[in-house]
Each structure stands twice: as structure tokens, then as C-alpha cells.
Design a protein around this motif. Sequence first.
Motif, mmCIF file in Angstrom:
data_model
loop_
_atom_site.group_PDB
_atom_site.id
_atom_site.type_symbol
_atom_site.label_atom_id
_atom_site.label_comp_id
_atom_site.label_asym_id
_atom_site.label_seq_id
_atom_site.Cartn_x
_atom_site.Cartn_y
_atom_site.Cartn_z
ATOM 1 N N GLY A 12 0.973 -1.361 -0.047
ATOM 2 C CA GLY A 12 -0.142 -0.136 0.008
ATOM 3 C C GLY A 12 0.878 1.267 0.146
ATOM 4 O O GLY A 12 2.049 1.024 0.278
ATOM 5 N N VAL A 13 0.327 2.322 -0.257
ATOM 6 C CA VAL A 13 0.664 3.727 -0.299
ATOM 7 C C VAL A 13 0.571 4.317 1.410
ATOM 8 O O VAL A 13 -0.258 4.501 1.730
ATOM 9 C CB VAL A 13 0.284 4.535 -1.254
ATOM 10 N N LYS A 14 1.882 4.527 1.762
ATOM 11 C CA LYS A 14 1.820 5.063 2.956
ATOM 12 C C LYS A 14 1.889 6.452 3.117
ATOM 13 O O LYS A 14 1.223 7.150 3.759
ATOM 14 C CB LYS A 14 3.084 4.484 4.187
ATOM 15 N N ARG A 15 2.874 7.208 2.017
ATOM 16 C CA ARG A 15 3.267 8.405 2.097
ATOM 17 C C ARG A 15 3.076 8.612 0.288
ATOM 18 O O ARG A 15 3.835 7.866 -0.472
ATOM 19 C CB ARG A 15 4.443 8.868 2.557
ATOM 20 N N LEU A 16 2.643 9.901 0.178
ATOM 21 C CA LEU A 16 2.824 10.178 -1.411
ATOM 22 C C LEU A 16 3.649 11.350 -1.618
ATOM 23 O O LEU A 16 4.067 12.060 -0.657
ATOM 24 C CB LEU A 16 1.254 10.853 -1.684
ATOM 25 N N ALA A 17 4.166 11.284 -2.853
ATOM 26 C CA ALA A 17 4.918 12.407 -3.238
ATOM 27 C C ALA A 17 4.102 13.576 -3.220
ATOM 28 O O ALA A 17 2.957 13.731 -3.313
ATOM 29 C CB ALA A 17 5.519 12.233 -4.588
ATOM 30 N N GLN A 18 4.983 14.786 -2.831
ATOM 31 C CA GLN A 18 4.041 15.935 -2.874
ATOM 32 C C GLN A 18 2.998 16.463 -3.888
ATOM 33 O O GLN A 18 2.199 17.220 -3.729
ATOM 34 C CB GLN A 18 5.367 17.312 -2.745
ATOM 35 N N GLY A 33 -6.705 5.770 -3.345
ATOM 36 C CA GLY A 33 -6.798 6.251 -4.567
ATOM 37 C C GLY A 33 -5.989 7.735 -4.526
ATOM 38 O O GLY A 33 -6.186 8.405 -3.544
ATOM 39 N N PHE A 34 -5.357 8.090 -5.513
ATOM 40 C CA PHE A 34 -4.942 9.379 -5.572
ATOM 41 C C PHE A 34 -4.651 9.916 -6.866
ATOM 42 O O PHE A 34 -4.795 9.263 -7.818
ATOM 43 C CB PHE A 34 -3.325 9.338 -4.969
ATOM 44 N N TYR A 35 -4.346 11.286 -7.147
ATOM 45 C CA TYR A 35 -3.998 11.892 -8.416
ATOM 46 C C TYR A 35 -3.269 13.053 -8.319
ATOM 47 O O TYR A 35 -2.705 13.481 -7.294
ATOM 48 C CB TYR A 35 -5.463 12.355 -8.922
#
Length: 112
Positions: A12-18, A33-35
Motif C-alpha cells: 500500500g501507499v503510506k506516503r505520497l510524493a508532494q 486512490g490518488f491523483y
Amino acid sequence: MEIWVNSYHHQGVKRLAQRFVPMAFAPDGLIEGFYDPDGYNPEEGKFIMGLQFHPERMRRPDSDEFDYRGCPSAYQEFVKAVIAYQKKLNSSTPAAMPKPINLNQEMENKRK
């Protein structure tokens, strides 16, 4: 809004890029989900989105109907972006074509 998803991944994604903005979370806080707000505009041929669940596997048995009517939206928006991008490429002169991004050595090492 709350929707059911089929979240059965082992990572899973723990932290996203800025640059990314989360848009869906599991009850335990995992990002589903992210965008990229600067890279998402299907009408202009831009589509940068990440989904951790599998909407393609949320169909009714022996049917093309989805359990949740929002599931096909990701596909429809992606197709819209592909068509718009293809139109841009077809109408562009070679000089107006987007140039590939050159990464400096530090970024290339991080990418690898």
C-alpha cells in the motif's frame, strides 16, 4: 462519500510524493486512490491517477455491469484523455511535440 472497494492488495501507499493528492482511503487510513492535480485533465489529454483497488473486478457475475456505478468512470476518463492526447499529437508539428524529460544523475539513480 463512502463506497465499497475490493481492497485485497499486499502492499500500500503510506506516503505520497508532494505532487499527489489522496482521494480515497480505507478505514485503516491506507490510501486507496490518488491523483496529480496538475496532471489530471482528461479533456486536455492528461491523466495521472493511481488506484489501489480493482474496479475492473467489481462486475456482477456473468455481466458487463459493475457493482458500483462509479467503477467505469476511471476507464471512461482515461479513454477521454487518450483520445484528447492522440488528437494533440496528430495536430502537432514535430517541433511542438513534447520533449522527453531528462533526469539528472541523482534523479536517475533514485528512479532506478
